[in-house]
Scaffold this active site. Structure first.
Site, PDB file in Angstrom:
ATOM      1  N   LYS A  34       0.852  -1.214   0.000  1.00 51.71           N
ATOM      2  CA  LYS A  34       0.000   0.000   0.000  1.00 51.71           C
ATOM      3  C   LYS A  34       0.877   1.249   0.000  1.00 51.71           C
ATOM      4  CE  LYS A  34      -1.610   1.628   4.070  1.00 51.71           C
ATOM      5  NZ  LYS A  34      -1.331   3.054   4.350  1.00 51.71           N
ATOM      6  N   ASN A  35       1.924   1.237   0.856  1.00 48.22           N
ATOM      7  CA  ASN A  35       2.719   2.447   1.052  1.00 48.22           C
ATOM      8  C   ASN A  35       3.725   2.705  -0.057  1.00 48.22           C
ATOM      9  OD1 ASN A  35       1.214   2.852   3.272  1.00 48.22           O
ATOM     10  ND2 ASN A  35       2.772   2.225   4.754  1.00 48.22           N
ATOM     11  N   CYS A 129      -4.625  12.454  12.300  1.00 46.12           N
ATOM     12  CA  CYS A 129      -5.399  11.203  12.362  1.00 46.12           C
ATOM     13  C   CYS A 129      -5.181  10.647  13.764  1.00 46.12           C
ATOM     14  CB  CYS A 129      -4.947  10.230  11.285  1.00 46.12           C
ATOM     15  SG  CYS A 129      -3.301   9.612  11.555  1.00 46.12           S
ATOM     16  N   ARG A 134       0.585  14.344  12.126  1.00 47.65           N
ATOM     17  CA  ARG A 134       0.869  14.074  10.699  1.00 47.65           C
ATOM     18  C   ARG A 134       1.155  15.393   9.960  1.00 47.65           C
ATOM     19  NH1 ARG A 134      -0.941   8.862   9.637  1.00 47.65           N
ATOM     20  NH2 ARG A 134       0.571   8.868   7.959  1.00 47.65           N
TER      21      ARG A 134
HETATM   22  C1  EPZ Z   1       4.297   6.751   5.933  1.00 50.46           C
HETATM   23  O1  EPZ Z   1       3.599   7.820   6.538  1.00 50.46           O
HETATM   24  C2  EPZ Z   1       3.328   5.572   5.924  1.00 50.46           C
HETATM   25  N1  EPZ Z   1       2.141   5.919   5.157  1.00 50.46           N
HETATM   26  C3  EPZ Z   1       2.932   5.215   7.353  1.00 50.46           C
HETATM   27  O2  EPZ Z   1       2.127   4.041   7.292  1.00 50.46           O
HETATM   28  C4  EPZ Z   1       4.195   4.877   8.153  1.00 50.46           C
HETATM   29  O3  EPZ Z   1       3.837   4.614   9.496  1.00 50.46           O
HETATM   30  C5  EPZ Z   1       5.163   6.058   8.085  1.00 50.46           C
HETATM   31  O4  EPZ Z   1       5.451   6.375   6.710  1.00 50.46           O
HETATM   32  C6  EPZ Z   1       6.477   5.762   8.795  1.00 50.46           C
HETATM   33  O5  EPZ Z   1       7.049   4.621   8.226  1.00 50.46           O
HETATM   34  C7  EPZ Z   1       2.203   5.885   3.797  1.00 50.46           C
HETATM   35  O6  EPZ Z   1       3.234   5.620   3.212  1.00 50.46           O
HETATM   36  C8  EPZ Z   1       0.926   6.184   3.073  1.00 50.46           C
HETATM   37  P1  EPZ Z   1       6.555  10.122   7.930  1.00 50.46           P
HETATM   38  P2  EPZ Z   1       4.239   9.309   6.491  1.00 50.46           P
HETATM   39  O7  EPZ Z   1       6.520  11.320   7.062  1.00 50.46           O
HETATM   40  O8  EPZ Z   1       4.922   9.522   5.208  1.00 50.46           O
HETATM   41  C9  EPZ Z   1       6.294  13.461  11.351  1.00 50.46           C
HETATM   42  C10 EPZ Z   1       0.276   2.676   7.691  1.00 50.46           C
HETATM   43  O9  EPZ Z   1      -0.187   2.155   8.726  1.00 50.46           O
HETATM   44  N2  EPZ Z   1       6.391  14.414  10.244  1.00 50.46           N
HETATM   45  O10 EPZ Z   1       7.759   9.246   7.924  1.00 50.46           O
HETATM   46  O11 EPZ Z   1       3.189  10.258   6.887  1.00 50.46           O
HETATM   47  C11 EPZ Z   1       4.985  12.696  11.321  1.00 50.46           C
HETATM   48  O12 EPZ Z   1       3.974  13.430  11.972  1.00 50.46           O
HETATM   49  C12 EPZ Z   1       0.753   4.110   7.719  1.00 50.46           C
HETATM   50  O13 EPZ Z   1       0.403   2.093   6.590  1.00 50.46           O
HETATM   51  C13 EPZ Z   1       6.482  15.773  10.528  1.00 50.46           C
HETATM   52  O14 EPZ Z   1       6.467  16.175  11.682  1.00 50.46           O
HETATM   53  O15 EPZ Z   1       5.298   9.181   7.666  1.00 50.46           O
HETATM   54  C14 EPZ Z   1       5.340  11.428  12.034  1.00 50.46           C
HETATM   55  O16 EPZ Z   1       5.253  11.653  13.439  1.00 50.46           O
HETATM   56  C15 EPZ Z   1       0.592   4.768   9.092  1.00 50.46           C
HETATM   57  N3  EPZ Z   1       6.575  16.655   9.501  1.00 50.46           N
HETATM   58  C16 EPZ Z   1       6.798  11.189  11.643  1.00 50.46           C
HETATM   59  O17 EPZ Z   1       7.287  12.441  11.180  1.00 50.46           O
HETATM   60  C17 EPZ Z   1       6.587  16.239   8.191  1.00 50.46           C
HETATM   61  O18 EPZ Z   1       6.686  17.098   7.280  1.00 50.46           O
HETATM   62  C18 EPZ Z   1       6.969  10.165  10.533  1.00 50.46           C
HETATM   63  O19 EPZ Z   1       6.218  10.611   9.446  1.00 50.46           O
HETATM   64  C19 EPZ Z   1       6.488  14.859   7.916  1.00 50.46           C
HETATM   65  C20 EPZ Z   1       6.391  13.973   8.958  1.00 50.46           C
END
Ligand code: EPZ
Length: 437
Positions: A34-35, A129, A134
């Site tokens: 999915k990701n 969420c 996020r």
């Molecule tokens: C991706 O989310 C995945 N989703 C998530 O999977 C996964 O948990 C996550 O990566 C970490 O591996 C998809 O790919 C669709 P991040 P993403 O940017 O890209 C913070 C599932 O269950 N952050 O690595 O949103 C953020 O809030 C889902 O399949 C900022 O603060 O993850 C989080 O706390 C859940 N500012 C952390 O970083 C930003 O600009 C990691 O986020 C970006 C992120």
């Protein structure tokens, strides 16, 4: 788009009922990730013409991304349940539908491609969420370095790059998956070289980089903390197979670990679950890895004879322990023969599952980013509510081992990321059914 298993009937309750205590063993094959699939779909915007994606999971998040692309003007031919031909030649709009982006955060993956193609984009600010705020500040800061100006009004991000995109050095404060992906999809058509330091290293990043290179891009270093992108003038459409879903695989392996198995999971690269499988071995599981030449011959087999040993877990960006496997592992540890601590370092509130597991008799106490888990002899079946995608899958998993019946509601969360979750578990012997009452 074909209906996914989760399309709701007329009923008021959309739930999954499990009767615990039955063996879970056999073999299943996972779908595409999915990701990765969601971002590969967005990447087709970078090359006007028809790209073919295979091994696409038939899940509701893919259906939503399909709607986003169609609203932008793309034509999507669903060749079969797992093959999409996405023609983005007709795309003439850079304004994404507010309600769809608000519905699915991953839609923000169209931001980079739209700016790269049109020099502008309008994308809704993604809401938070259940697992955290996020934010997308790192996406915006990184794209600003490439020459993008942002104006956020009325809930929408208005992006523009009047002088085009230019290469830059970007240092991510956190190895954000989404920020790395948006930057890759913008930099690939920028003028000059972009380097991304502290880039995310997840296998899905490598899958996207591979597809961008197949399209004519020049991306090097994907899978390492430093990615270099040499901008090119244009990309061409491509055929690409989505990488196997390591988290779907890990979920079924965790179910096999919980119930003893043996459970074989095919269709993914066991290296993509490297630390998870090592931790599960330390917790007392037997794991056999299969590194065959193709998707069908790659996977792993898991089984357990003795008790589950408690083990401290810390989630971290890849190659650390994946946050998307935290809930499933919490279930395993809730019936381990001892106590341990699970620390969630990636999201600020990803323990929503704890309260639901407590209804089933688990002994967990949450202290900020830490969950103190004291293993109990046996969980007991109860009515519970899926808090999010992985938490929902973990609760169904807990029901496999619990005494009596467990009814998990709000299972639309599960349909977002798992194709045929109930039939797959049923094929492994679980006494499980979907309720649309
Ligand atoms: C991706 O989310 C995945 N989703 C998530 O999977 C996964 O948990 C996550 O990566 C970490 O591996 C998809 O790919 C669709 P991040 P993403 O940017 O890209 C913070 C599932 O269950 N952050 O690595 O949103 C953020 O809030 C889902 O399949 C900022 O603060 O993850 C989080 O706390 C859940 N500012 C952390 O970083 C930003 O600009 C990691 O986020 C970006 C992120």
């Amino acid at each position: 788009m074909p209906h996914s298993e989760g399309m709701r009937g007329k009923g008021f309750v959309d739930a999954i009922r499990v009767e615990g205590g039955y063996p879970v063993e056999g073999s299943i094959t996972v779908e595409g990730a999915k990701n990765s699939a969601l971002k590969l779909m967005a990447a087709t915007l970078l090359a006007p013409g028809a790209s073919t994606l295979t091994n696409v999971p038939n899940i509701s998040d893919v259906h939503v991304m399909g709607k986003v692309l169609k609203r932008l003007g793309a034509a999507i031919d669903v060749v079969d349940e797992h093959t999409l031909v996405i023609d983005t030649e007709p795309v003439a709009s850079w304004v994404t539908p507010y309600e769809l982006v608000a519905q699915m955060r991953a839609s923000t993956a169209v931001l980079g491609p739209l700016i790269a193609r049109f020099g502008k984009a309008v994308v809704a600010m993604p809401g938070g969420c259940n697992i955290g705020a996020r934010k997308i500040d790192m996406h915006l800061a990184g794209l600003s370095a490439l020459g993008v100006a942002f104006d956020i009004t009325h809930g929408n991000i208005h992006a523009s790059a009047p002088d085009g995109l230019h290469g830059a050095e970007v240092n991510l404060e956190f190895a954000s998956v989404g920020a790395t992906e948006n930057l890759l999809m913008a930099a690939v058509l920028a003028d000059g070289v972009t380097t991304i330091e502290n880039a995310a290293r997840e296998p899905e990043i490598c899958d996207l980089a591979n597809m961008l290179n197949e399209m004519g891009g020049q991306v090097t270093g994907a899978g390492t903390p430093t990615i270099a992108v040499e901008g090119v003038d244009e990309l061409h459409p491509v055929d690409h197979e989505v990488v196997g879903d390591r988290i779907e695989a890990g979920t079924f392996l965790a179910a096999g670990a919980l119930m003893g198995g043996p459970v074989e999971v095919k269709g993914f690269d066991p290296e993509h679950l490297g630390l998870v499988l090592k931790k599960y071995e330390a917790m007392g599981m037997e794991v056999e890895r299969r590194n065959g030449p193709d998707r069908a011959s790659r996977g792993a087999v898991i089984s357990r004879e003795g008790p589950i040993r408690p083990l401290d877990i810390q989630t971290l960006p890849f190659p650390g322990f994946p946050t998307d496997m935290q809930a499933q592992t919490l279930v395993l540890l809730s019936v381990a023969d001892g106590a341990c601590v699970v620390t969630e370092n990636v999201f600020e509130s990803r323990f929503m599952l704890a309260a639901e597991l407590a209804r089933m008799g688990a002994n967990l106490s949450i202290d900020g980013h830490h969950a103190i888990v004291r293993g109990v002899e046996r969980l007991s079946g109860a009515p519970v509510t899926a808090p999010d995608l992985r938490g929902g899958a973990a609760l169904v998993m807990a029901g496999l081992a619990a005494d009596g019946y467990t009814v998990v509601s709000n299972v639309h969360h599960i349909d977002r990321g798992y194709e045929g979750f109930v039939p797959k578990l049923k094929s492994l012997g679980a006494h499980i059914e979907r309720l649309n009452v």
